[in-house]
Design a protein around this motif. Structure first.
Motif, PDB file in Angstrom:
ATOM      1  N   ARG A 161       0.841  -1.212   0.000  1.00  0.00           N
ATOM      2  CA  ARG A 161       0.000   0.000   0.000  1.00  0.00           C
ATOM      3  C   ARG A 161       0.869   1.252   0.000  1.00  0.00           C
ATOM      4  O   ARG A 161       2.039   1.235   0.384  1.00  0.00           O
ATOM      5  N   ALA A 220       0.216   5.226   1.472  1.00  0.00           N
ATOM      6  CA  ALA A 220      -0.767   5.894   2.331  1.00  0.00           C
ATOM      7  C   ALA A 220      -0.385   7.355   2.584  1.00  0.00           C
ATOM      8  O   ALA A 220       0.030   7.712   3.687  1.00  0.00           O
ATOM      9  N   PRO A 221      -0.513   8.194   1.565  1.00  0.00           N
ATOM     10  CA  PRO A 221      -0.125   9.599   1.768  1.00  0.00           C
ATOM     11  C   PRO A 221      -1.115  10.363   2.652  1.00  0.00           C
ATOM     12  O   PRO A 221      -2.304  10.048   2.671  1.00  0.00           O
ATOM     13  N   SER A 222      -0.587  11.345   3.366  1.00  0.00           N
ATOM     14  CA  SER A 222      -1.462  12.261   4.106  1.00  0.00           C
ATOM     15  C   SER A 222      -1.785  13.408   3.159  1.00  0.00           C
ATOM     16  O   SER A 222      -0.879  13.933   2.510  1.00  0.00           O
ATOM     17  N   ASP A 257      -4.541   9.068   4.180  1.00  0.00           N
ATOM     18  CA  ASP A 257      -4.466   9.170   5.644  1.00  0.00           C
ATOM     19  C   ASP A 257      -4.945  10.545   6.108  1.00  0.00           C
ATOM     20  O   ASP A 257      -4.153  11.427   6.444  1.00  0.00           O
ATOM     21  N   TYR A 309      -1.979   8.591  14.976  1.00  0.00           N
ATOM     22  CA  TYR A 309      -1.413   7.973  13.781  1.00  0.00           C
ATOM     23  C   TYR A 309      -1.128   6.495  14.042  1.00  0.00           C
ATOM     24  O   TYR A 309      -1.460   5.630  13.236  1.00  0.00           O
ATOM     25  N   ARG A 320       8.039   2.292   3.338  1.00  0.00           N
ATOM     26  CA  ARG A 320       7.793   3.719   3.589  1.00  0.00           C
ATOM     27  C   ARG A 320       9.106   4.387   3.983  1.00  0.00           C
ATOM     28  O   ARG A 320      10.153   3.743   4.038  1.00  0.00           O
ATOM     29  N   LEU A 329       9.702   6.896   9.546  1.00  0.00           N
ATOM     30  CA  LEU A 329       8.678   6.113  10.245  1.00  0.00           C
ATOM     31  C   LEU A 329       9.245   4.842  10.876  1.00  0.00           C
ATOM     32  O   LEU A 329       8.523   4.099  11.543  1.00  0.00           O
TER      33      LEU A 329
END
Ligand code: GLU
Length: 310
Positions: free
Chosen positions: A18, A20-22, A54, A191, A209, A213
């Motif tokens: 996946r 998952a950008p903010s 996100d 988060y 990612r 993170l």
């Protein structure tokens, strides 16, 4: 009588990756790297690749930036599987997980202000000032206390995990992080909790990612263990930094990517892949097909950050 052996089905029956950008800005080169690495790794293993926005933290959402991100991804040939999911539409999943943790006696309300935490914490590790507090029954649904965050109790076991790029990693949550926030004072799920729940619901088997993170990973694995979720495979890619060694991000005003082949080639080069020049590909699809074929995660640098020349 001999007991029949039960066959245990593995949770991850297929590769599911996946991105998952903010939605707090345009797609910049730094986020393109995470998108490309997760996409190429999934497709090179005939896996699925999902797109999630996100947007749990509505304060940070920049209106329409989700559409801009999606458009940019489309223009440079990304193709995701299924519908795009939005965290803001999954709140009941987070509530359920929180309720489970409360039932297990692992959650307590924390009334400390930021200032108090700063004074009492050693190296940013929460000192446990509110650990004695008891959460009221049905706290979450009936008596939401607007002035408190909810923290998850951690233990002092060392947590080990193997990252596909950074290799052997470990963290002692009690010593290095402390009990951490899973529901924020401003009534937003953290988060850490939201991504763990989302990744579980979508049966994500591989998470690729940015290096920033990596530090959250032990907390996320700990949450998975408490909630009875399986742990996916993790890989953390180096962060793209500018000449001042500052991470490319919305905060450092990283520019929107140019949607063309040269941008894709620069990203693949940054990720250490033996890609050709833009003259060697007639169209963007040819680039992707070639990248899926030659993709080798072992070629990605183990460094924490790497300067870019764009
Ligand atoms: N939404 C996060 C970000 O844009 C990434 C979440 C994750 O990959 O775990 O930084």
């Amino acid at each position: 009588m001999k007991e029949k052996k039960r066959s245990v089905k593995p949770f991850f029956t297929q590769y599911r990756g996946r991105f998952a950008p903010s939605p707090s800005g345009e797609l910049h080169f730094g986020s393109l790297l995470a998108a490309m690495a997760s996409y190429a790794d999934a497709r090179s293993q005939n896996g699925l690749w999902l797109l999630r926005i996100d947007d749990i933290d509505q304060q940070r959402v920049i209106p329409h930036s989700d559409q801009h991100i999606v458009q940019s991804l489309e223009q440079i040939g990304f193709q995701w599987d299924g519908e795009i999911s939005y965290q803001s539409q999954c709140i009941s999943n987070y509530e359920e997980a929180l309720e489970k943790l409360i039932q297990m006696g692992l959650v307590y309300p924390c009334h400390c202000s930021r200032k108090q935490i700063k004074v009492l914490s050693h190296d940013g590790v929460y000192s446990g000032t509110c650990r004695h507090r008891i959460i009221k029954k049905n706290f979450f649904h009936h008596s939401l206390d607007k002035n408190s965050a909810l923290r998850l109790k951690v233990n002092s076991d060392k947590l080990f995990f193997s990252d596909e790029i950074q290799q052997n990693c470990q963290q002692n949550l009690a010593r290095e992080v402390g009990d951490f926030v899973i529901f924020r004072r401003d009534q937003v799920f953290s988060y850490q909790l939201s991504v763990v729940v989302d990744d579980y619901i979508s049966q994500i088997s591989h998470i690729i990612r940015g290096f920033d993170l990596l530090d959250s990973t032990a907390r996320q694995i700990y949450l998975q263990q408490q909630l009875g979720y399986p742990t996916p495979k993790y890989a953390h890619i180096p962060l793209a930094v500018n000449e001042k060694q500052i991470k490319l991000s919305k905060l450092s005003q990283a520019k929107k990517i140019k949607s063309n082949l040269s941008t894709l080639i620069s990203a693949a080069q940054f990720l250490g892949q033996s890609i050709m020049t833009d003259k060697d590909y007639d169209k963007i699809e040819d680039f992707w097909q070639h990248l899926f074929l030659i993709w080798d995660i072992n070629k990605i640098s183990k460094m924490e950050k790497k300067e870019i020349m764009v």
